[in-house]
Design an enzyme around this catalytic site. Structure first.
Site, PDB file in Angstrom:
ATOM      1  CB  CYS A  94       2.374   1.350  -1.051  1.00 11.58           C
ATOM      2  SG  CYS A  94       1.140   1.922  -2.465  1.00 11.58           S
ATOM      3  CB  CYS A 115      -1.260   0.300  -0.895  1.00 11.00           C
ATOM      4  SG  CYS A 115      -0.214   0.754  -2.349  1.00 11.00           S
ATOM      5  CG  ASP A 116      -0.496  -0.014   2.928  1.00 11.03           C
ATOM      6  OD1 ASP A 116      -1.531  -1.142   3.019  1.00 11.03           O
ATOM      7  OD2 ASP A 116       0.687  -0.368   3.344  1.00 11.03           O
TER       8      ASP A 116
END
Ligand code: NAP
Length: 309
Positions: free
Chosen positions: A136, A139-140
């Site tokens: 992701c 997200c990261d």
């Protein structure tokens, strides 16, 4: 355990689940929606939605799902932040056991549990998950500002992840196992522009052999390209090679060989058990779009309405 028997319980909070909630709520069926582990589902991590009819300002996936949730709630859907872990679906009253221990009894069920990221399944991937390996970028990606990363895959999701990362990373490689792409043309064109700017690069006909690291974090990847091995020095590796349907809690239902729920028993969204319907990525190995999932959620809601009559 509550003895109240509900009309319908919707499992999942993606476009399929919320569309089903909106339709069943408007039919006065007092739906209960169990959100699952990721409220809003896969779309919440998509930075920009460019193909939702009417949403011409390209909202983020998070904003779109938030609006859907508010719409379903406003119409009276009862939302439970919980996850279905066990089911007993045969018979007139279906029982759903939630992670909290609560048991719901219901006359009908709409399953919209979606799908979750597929990983490569190699040992080094397991070793470096959370230490440079991610599925992701939204997200990261933040952790890789001004760093070098690779995205694995050739579908729309891989291109979206790669494009998102070009905004913050020094260099983004898109590694794909062949030369043709499944991704939407518009995304490929946008990535090509980044290649021209020197911010991105394709590595084609290449598969991941080993993810390299120093024990604490990723340092590179060893790829097999045709008959030779090459190494790319990297700080992060994003896997975007598709999804697997989230259908484990439903062992009683018929599934295909990839785990997708089979539907079309009587009505289009009915599963192999009467009163249990499915919509979206958990039962659709082909289209898997937000709009098709929402459409199937609507169909499942109409099927439930007829079933309860
Ligand atoms: P996808 O379209 O199934 O693409 C998966 C990609 O991963 C393919 O390029 C595939 O290669 C590759 N792959 C699969 N297994 C692999 C492995 N073991 N090793 C290396 N590569 C592997 O999946 P997706 O990109 O997640 O998209 C899923 C669905 O959502 C699609 O229907 C897509 O259209 C839709 N989607 C749409 C949008 C949009 O904005 N319209 C955005 C995201 C997703 P091959 O091509 O060689 O099989």
């Amino acid at each position: 355990m509550t003895d109240k028997i509900l009309n319908t319980v919707i499992i999942g909070s993606g476009p399929a689940g919320y569309a089903a909630a909106i339709y069943t709520a408007r039919a006065n069926l007092n739906p209960v929606l169990v959100s699952g582990p990721e409220v809003g589902g896969q779309l919440t991590t998509t930075p920009e939605i460019g193909n939702w009819p009417g949403a011409k300002d390209n909202p983020s996936g998070f904003d779109l799902m938030q609006t859907m949730m508010e719409h379903a709630k406003q119409l009276g859907t009862e939302m439970l932040s919980d996850t279905v872990v066990k089911t007993s679906l045969k018979g007139e009253v279906k029982e759903l056991t939630l992670a909290s221990g609560k048991v719901l009894k219901t006359k009908s069920v709409i399953i919209g549990t979606g799908a979750k990221a597929r990983y490569l399944g190699i040992d080094s991937e397991e070793q470096y998950k959370g230490k440079g390996v991610s599925a992701c970028a939204t997200c990261d990606g933040f952790f890789f500002r001004k760093k070098t990363v690779a995205v694995i895959g050739g579908g729309s999701a891989a291109f979206i992840e790669a494009l998102f990362l070009t905004n913050m990373c020094e260099k983004v490689y898109l590694v794909h196992r062949r030369e043709g792409f499944r991704a939407e043309k518009v995304l490929i064109d946008r990535f090509d522009e980044q290649v021209k700017l020197g911010k991105a690069e394709y590595v084609l006909n290449a598969t991941v052999d080993t993810i390299l690291g120093d024990g604490n974090s990723v340092t590179g990847v060893k790829l097999k390209q045709k008959d030779q091995f090459i190494e790319l020095p990297l700080n992060g590796l994003f896997v975007a090679i598709g999804h697997v349907p989230a259908t484990e809690p439903f062992p009683e239902l018929e599934k295909d060989d990839q785990g997708y729920l089979k539907t079309g028993f009587g009505t289009e969204t009915q599963t192999s058990i009467e009163g249990v319907f499915a919509a979206g990525d958990c039962c659709d190995p082909v289209y898997r779009q937000a709009i098709t999932s929402a459409g199937q959620g609507c169909k499942a809601a109409l099927d439930v309405e007829h079933f309860l009559m």
